[in-house]
Motif scaffolding. Structure first.
Motif, PDB file in Angstrom:
ATOM      1  N   CYS A  28       0.840  -1.202   0.000  1.00 48.28           N
ATOM      2  CA  CYS A  28       0.000   0.000   0.000  1.00 48.28           C
ATOM      3  C   CYS A  28       0.878   1.256   0.000  1.00 48.28           C
ATOM      4  O   CYS A  28       0.604   2.216  -0.734  1.00 48.28           O
ATOM      5  N   LEU A  29       1.931   1.235   0.810  1.00 50.38           N
ATOM      6  CA  LEU A  29       2.855   2.372   0.863  1.00 50.38           C
ATOM      7  C   LEU A  29       3.582   2.543  -0.473  1.00 50.38           C
ATOM      8  O   LEU A  29       3.792   3.668  -0.939  1.00 50.38           O
ATOM      9  N   ILE A  30       3.950   1.420  -1.081  1.00 52.84           N
ATOM     10  CA  ILE A  30       4.625   1.479  -2.388  1.00 52.84           C
ATOM     11  C   ILE A  30       3.693   2.061  -3.446  1.00 52.84           C
ATOM     12  O   ILE A  30       4.075   2.942  -4.233  1.00 52.84           O
ATOM     13  N   MET A  31       2.452   1.584  -3.470  1.00 52.96           N
ATOM     14  CA  MET A  31       1.496   2.067  -4.456  1.00 52.96           C
ATOM     15  C   MET A  31       1.176   3.543  -4.248  1.00 52.96           C
ATOM     16  O   MET A  31       0.876   4.270  -5.199  1.00 52.96           O
ATOM     17  N   SER A  32       1.239   3.997  -3.005  1.00 53.57           N
ATOM     18  CA  SER A  32       0.940   5.395  -2.697  1.00 53.57           C
ATOM     19  C   SER A  32       1.952   6.355  -3.311  1.00 53.57           C
ATOM     20  O   SER A  32       1.672   7.556  -3.434  1.00 53.57           O
TER      21      SER A  32
ATOM     22  N   GLY B 287      -1.197  -8.988  -3.002  1.00 52.54           N
ATOM     23  CA  GLY B 287      -1.089  -8.384  -4.329  1.00 52.54           C
ATOM     24  C   GLY B 287      -2.375  -7.734  -4.801  1.00 52.54           C
ATOM     25  O   GLY B 287      -2.378  -6.963  -5.772  1.00 52.54           O
ATOM     26  N   ASP B 288      -3.495  -8.012  -4.094  1.00 55.28           N
ATOM     27  CA  ASP B 288      -4.776  -7.390  -4.455  1.00 55.28           C
ATOM     28  C   ASP B 288      -4.732  -5.875  -4.264  1.00 55.28           C
ATOM     29  O   ASP B 288      -5.622  -5.165  -4.750  1.00 55.28           O
ATOM     30  N   ILE B 289      -3.736  -5.393  -3.540  1.00 53.41           N
ATOM     31  CA  ILE B 289      -3.588  -3.946  -3.342  1.00 53.41           C
ATOM     32  C   ILE B 289      -3.447  -3.236  -4.689  1.00 53.41           C
ATOM     33  O   ILE B 289      -3.941  -2.121  -4.875  1.00 53.41           O
ATOM     34  N   PHE B 290      -2.790  -3.894  -5.639  1.00 56.65           N
ATOM     35  CA  PHE B 290      -2.570  -3.279  -6.959  1.00 56.65           C
ATOM     36  C   PHE B 290      -3.765  -3.547  -7.872  1.00 56.65           C
ATOM     37  O   PHE B 290      -3.660  -4.240  -8.884  1.00 56.65           O
TER      38      PHE B 290
END
Length: 233
Positions: free
Chosen positions: A39-43, A72-75
């Protein structure tokens, strides 16, 4: 099941959220910590911060209810447009709030009269307090918007705002205290040791998820069951 939402002031149970958030994190620590890291990476991706957070709440729902899921569902970019519009509205709102400051500070620099300069300075200070209070108000009144977006699929921002305003009625102080406690706890890892944030930051999300889940249960009603009750009586 035809479940609908009937917004009402929420019975805010802070102790329940703090304890159950911890229990959820303890049961699935590795997966939740990994999901939080992603989540932090995607942010980091522009305009994807809120989307990542929404996806994390969906993931926590699946984990808590033992549904097939993966960090991986975060992406997942399915609802990108909804969160993108929300962030644009927030940016526009902040810009409107700060417009007067673009005139106050240059005015202070240009004023040669000492008394006028002091007056402008006092006005600027009071206006900054107003901005601070306004931001806190909107953040607290909009506390449940992420839940309505991510967990209930509401895409209309105006509708989500109205519902959140009703749900937070009478609970602003408790929500503020809850948010401060969770924020402090989530930052302990960063203060003590940088890597510790991967231990404490997930706790912030699990406690918020539990708070969201409890609130949504309180405003849900099963239309089919309600019809059956009416027919019975």
């Amino acid at each position: 099941m035809n479940v609908k939402l009937s917004p009402r002031p929420i019975n805010f149970n802070m102790n329940l959220y703090l304890s159950e958030g911890y229990e959820l994190l303890k049961k699935e620590f590795v997966n939740i910590a990994l999901a939080t890291f992603l989540c932090l990476i995607m942010s980091i991706i522009p305009f994807c911060g809120f989307l990542a957070m929404g996806n994390l709440y969906k993931y926590l729902r699946d984990v808590k209810n033992h549904r097939p899921s993966s960090p991986g569902d975060i992406f997942n970019f399915d609802n990108f447009s909804t969160y993108f519009i929300l962030q644009l509205i927030m940016i526009a709102g902040l810009f409107v709030l700060f417009i007067p400051m673009f005139f106050i500070f240059p005015g202070i620099m240009l004023l040669q009269n000492e008394i006028a300069g002091i007056g402008a300075g006092i006005f600027g200070f009071l206006y900054m307090i107003f901005i601070f209070v306004a931001l806190f108000y909107f953040v607290l009144k909009g506390f449940y918007i992420p839940a309505l977006f991510s967990l209930k699929g509401i895409t209309d921002i105006k509708t989500a705002w109205k519902m959140s305003k009703i749900m937070t009625k009478g609970n602003l102080l408790m929500i503020f205290i809850f948010s401060i406690i969770v924020l402090i706890l989530s930052q302990i890892g960063a203060i003590a040791c940088g890597i510790g944030v991967l231990v404490t930051m997930p706790y912030m999300y699990t406690t918020h998820y539990i708070a969201f889940e409890d609130a949504l249960k309180q405003i849900e009603y099963d239309e089919i069951t309600e019809i059956g009750i009416k027919e019975k009586y």
